[in-house]
Design an enzyme around this catalytic site. Structure first.
Site, PDB file in Angstrom:
ATOM      1  N   TYR A   1      32.273  23.217  18.866  1.00 35.77           N
ATOM      2  CA  TYR A   1      31.305  23.765  19.547  1.00 35.77           C
ATOM      3  C   TYR A   1      29.507  22.966  19.383  1.00 35.77           C
ATOM      4  CZ  TYR A   1      29.424  26.270  23.948  1.00 35.77           C
ATOM      5  OH  TYR A   1      28.707  27.337  24.969  1.00 35.77           O
TER       6      TYR A   1
ATOM      7  N   LYS B   1      27.098  20.399  21.820  1.00 37.98           N
ATOM      8  CA  LYS B   1      26.563  21.083  22.314  1.00 37.98           C
ATOM      9  C   LYS B   1      25.308  19.777  22.248  1.00 37.98           C
ATOM     10  CE  LYS B   1      27.934  24.080  25.315  1.00 37.98           C
ATOM     11  NZ  LYS B   1      28.501  23.019  26.601  1.00 37.98           N
TER      12      LYS B   1
HETATM   13  P1  NAI Z   1      33.661  30.379  31.458  1.00 37.46           P
HETATM   14  O1  NAI Z   1      34.659  30.507  30.195  1.00 37.46           O
HETATM   15  O2  NAI Z   1      33.602  31.717  31.802  1.00 37.46           O
HETATM   16  O3  NAI Z   1      34.371  29.142  32.408  1.00 37.46           O
HETATM   17  C1  NAI Z   1      34.179  27.828  31.868  1.00 37.46           C
HETATM   18  C2  NAI Z   1      34.513  27.119  33.292  1.00 37.46           C
HETATM   19  O4  NAI Z   1      34.929  26.105  32.582  1.00 37.46           O
HETATM   20  C3  NAI Z   1      36.259  27.911  34.154  1.00 37.46           C
HETATM   21  O5  NAI Z   1      35.779  27.835  35.325  1.00 37.46           O
HETATM   22  C4  NAI Z   1      36.980  26.548  33.365  1.00 37.46           C
HETATM   23  O6  NAI Z   1      38.112  26.691  34.156  1.00 37.46           O
HETATM   24  C5  NAI Z   1      35.839  25.441  32.795  1.00 37.46           C
HETATM   25  N1  NAI Z   1      37.067  24.009  32.604  1.00 37.46           N
HETATM   26  C6  NAI Z   1      36.779  24.316  31.406  1.00 37.46           C
HETATM   27  N2  NAI Z   1      37.840  23.446  30.805  1.00 37.46           N
HETATM   28  C7  NAI Z   1      37.442  22.704  31.880  1.00 37.46           C
HETATM   29  C8  NAI Z   1      37.471  21.285  31.673  1.00 37.46           C
HETATM   30  N3  NAI Z   1      38.529  20.523  31.234  1.00 37.46           N
HETATM   31  N4  NAI Z   1      38.084  20.413  33.371  1.00 37.46           N
HETATM   32  C9  NAI Z   1      37.316  21.207  34.207  1.00 37.46           C
HETATM   33  N5  NAI Z   1      37.192  22.233  33.924  1.00 37.46           N
HETATM   34  C10 NAI Z   1      36.802  23.212  32.973  1.00 37.46           C
HETATM   35  O7  NAI Z   1      32.165  29.586  30.236  1.00 37.46           O
HETATM   36  P2  NAI Z   1      30.763  30.334  30.660  1.00 37.46           P
HETATM   37  O8  NAI Z   1      30.537  31.093  29.726  1.00 37.46           O
HETATM   38  O9  NAI Z   1      30.575  30.219  32.316  1.00 37.46           O
HETATM   39  O10 NAI Z   1      30.673  29.525  30.018  1.00 37.46           O
HETATM   40  C11 NAI Z   1      29.593  27.676  31.045  1.00 37.46           C
HETATM   41  C12 NAI Z   1      28.792  27.583  30.723  1.00 37.46           C
HETATM   42  O11 NAI Z   1      27.625  27.283  29.905  1.00 37.46           O
HETATM   43  C13 NAI Z   1      29.753  25.952  29.312  1.00 37.46           C
HETATM   44  O12 NAI Z   1      29.591  24.756  28.990  1.00 37.46           O
HETATM   45  C14 NAI Z   1      29.436  26.846  27.844  1.00 37.46           C
HETATM   46  O13 NAI Z   1      29.950  26.057  26.764  1.00 37.46           O
HETATM   47  C15 NAI Z   1      27.743  27.137  28.170  1.00 37.46           C
HETATM   48  N6  NAI Z   1      27.173  27.999  27.640  1.00 37.46           N
HETATM   49  C16 NAI Z   1      27.691  29.668  27.858  1.00 37.46           C
HETATM   50  C17 NAI Z   1      27.679  30.697  26.996  1.00 37.46           C
HETATM   51  C18 NAI Z   1      27.303  31.999  27.118  1.00 37.46           C
HETATM   52  O14 NAI Z   1      26.441  33.168  26.536  1.00 37.46           O
HETATM   53  N7  NAI Z   1      28.259  32.085  28.111  1.00 37.46           N
HETATM   54  C19 NAI Z   1      25.720  30.296  26.089  1.00 37.46           C
HETATM   55  C20 NAI Z   1      25.808  28.623  25.921  1.00 37.46           C
HETATM   56  C21 NAI Z   1      26.303  27.936  27.205  1.00 37.46           C
END
Ligand code: NAI
Length: 258
Positions: free
Chosen positions: A166, A170
């Site tokens: 990850y 990132k």
């Molecule tokens: P989440 O797991 O709740 O949602 C991720 C979304 O991406 C979901 O809609 C899923 O269906 C979609 N997804 C996953 N793989 C996919 C693919 N191959 N093609 C299309 N869609 C796909 O994650 P969250 O927490 O909402 O995170 C969103 C972004 O923010 C991610 O990139 C994550 O790494 C980043 N992030 C999140 C943090 C957190 O604390 N939640 C902190 C730092 C970054």
């Protein structure tokens, strides 16, 4: 005190006439970004792997009168990304804003890390972001404008035990952001990254409470972020107010990393 609000404080016509794509918009941060872009006047294409999840996001926004189109696409698959862009252009004729938000984790210590888990995380988080970016460049160059906003993470800046894949993906997004910004700056396209800290979503819900409490101690603002905190930064970067900003990484982390 949490100074954030779920209410949109931007003008409802700030992005009017703009078309945006948000990847990974079935839930969490992506769903909040899609909502904010709608609330600020954009028409939005929401994408995620499952049609069911992304249709749910789209339907609830459509019920409120917003213009939203759902596409089931796996950003790790080049053909799916090509179809996503094609479908967007067919429906809306142009693409003004791309938010590369989709991401996954497969956390484990490096010594135990399986090749397939490393590959899956790199393929979705980094290669998927590259596929979407590369594919929107042609229409954006044609229209001589565009905003690309990549969701990285503070883990890409500082690393984290158990998150080698990850963190590498990132960090890679930050390098991709800077390079793309340099390549397309003369074409009226800006490219920036957001590095969220700890944001309360399904992805972070799995972290044990004891560890969450330890994390809180590292955050000067003393609370976890909300998906809307990230969404508001996306809207700012997509707006004319950010027209002279490119190649930058904005931390939305309550001061956790500085
Ligand atoms: P989440 O797991 O709740 O949602 C991720 C979304 O991406 C979901 O809609 C899923 O269906 C979609 N997804 C996953 N793989 C996919 C693919 N191959 N093609 C299309 N869609 C796909 O994650 P969250 O927490 O909402 O995170 C969103 C972004 O923010 C991610 O990139 C994550 O790494 C980043 N992030 C999140 C943090 C957190 O604390 N939640 C902190 C730092 C970054």
């Amino acid at each position: 005190m949490n100074t954030t609000t779920e209410e949109c404080i931007f003008k409802s016509d700030m992005l009017s006439g703009k078309t945006a794509i948000v990847t990974g918009a079935s839930r969490g941060i992506g769903a909040a970004i899609a909502r904010r872009l709608c609330e600020t006047g954009a028409q939005v294409v929401v994408c995620s792997r499952s049609l069911e999840g992304v249709t749910q996001t789209a339907d609830s926004l459509k019920d409120e009168g917003y213009t939203v189109h759902a596409v089931a696409a796996d950003i790790a698959q080049k053909a799916d990304v090509e179809r996503l862009i094609e479908e967007t252009l067919t429906n809306f004729t142009q693409i003004d804003i791309l938010v590369n938000n989709a991401g996954i984790t497969r956390d484990t210590l490096l010594m135990r890390l399986k090749d397939e888990d490393w590959e899956a995380v790199l393929q979705t988080n980094l290669t998927g972001t590259m596929y979407c970016t590369r594919e929107v460049l042609r229409p954006m160059i044609r229209q001589k404008s565009g905003r690309i906003i990549n969701i990285s993470s503070v883990i890409g800046l500082i690393g984290n035990v158990g998150q080698a894949s990850y963190a590498a993906a990132k960090a890679g997004i930050i390098g991709l952001t800077k390079t793309t910004a340099k390549e397309v700056g003369t074409r009226g396209i800006t490219v920036n990254a957001i590095a969220p800290g700890f944001i309360t979503t399904d992805m972070t819900a799995e972290i044990p409470e004891e560890f969450q409490n330890k994390l809180l101690e590292l955050i000067p603002l003393q609370n976890f972020g909300t998906p809307e905190d990230v969404a508001d930064t996306v809207c700012f970067l997509a707006s004319t107010a950010a027209g002279y900003i490119t190649g930058q990484t904005f931390q939305v982390d309550g001061g956790m990393v500085m």
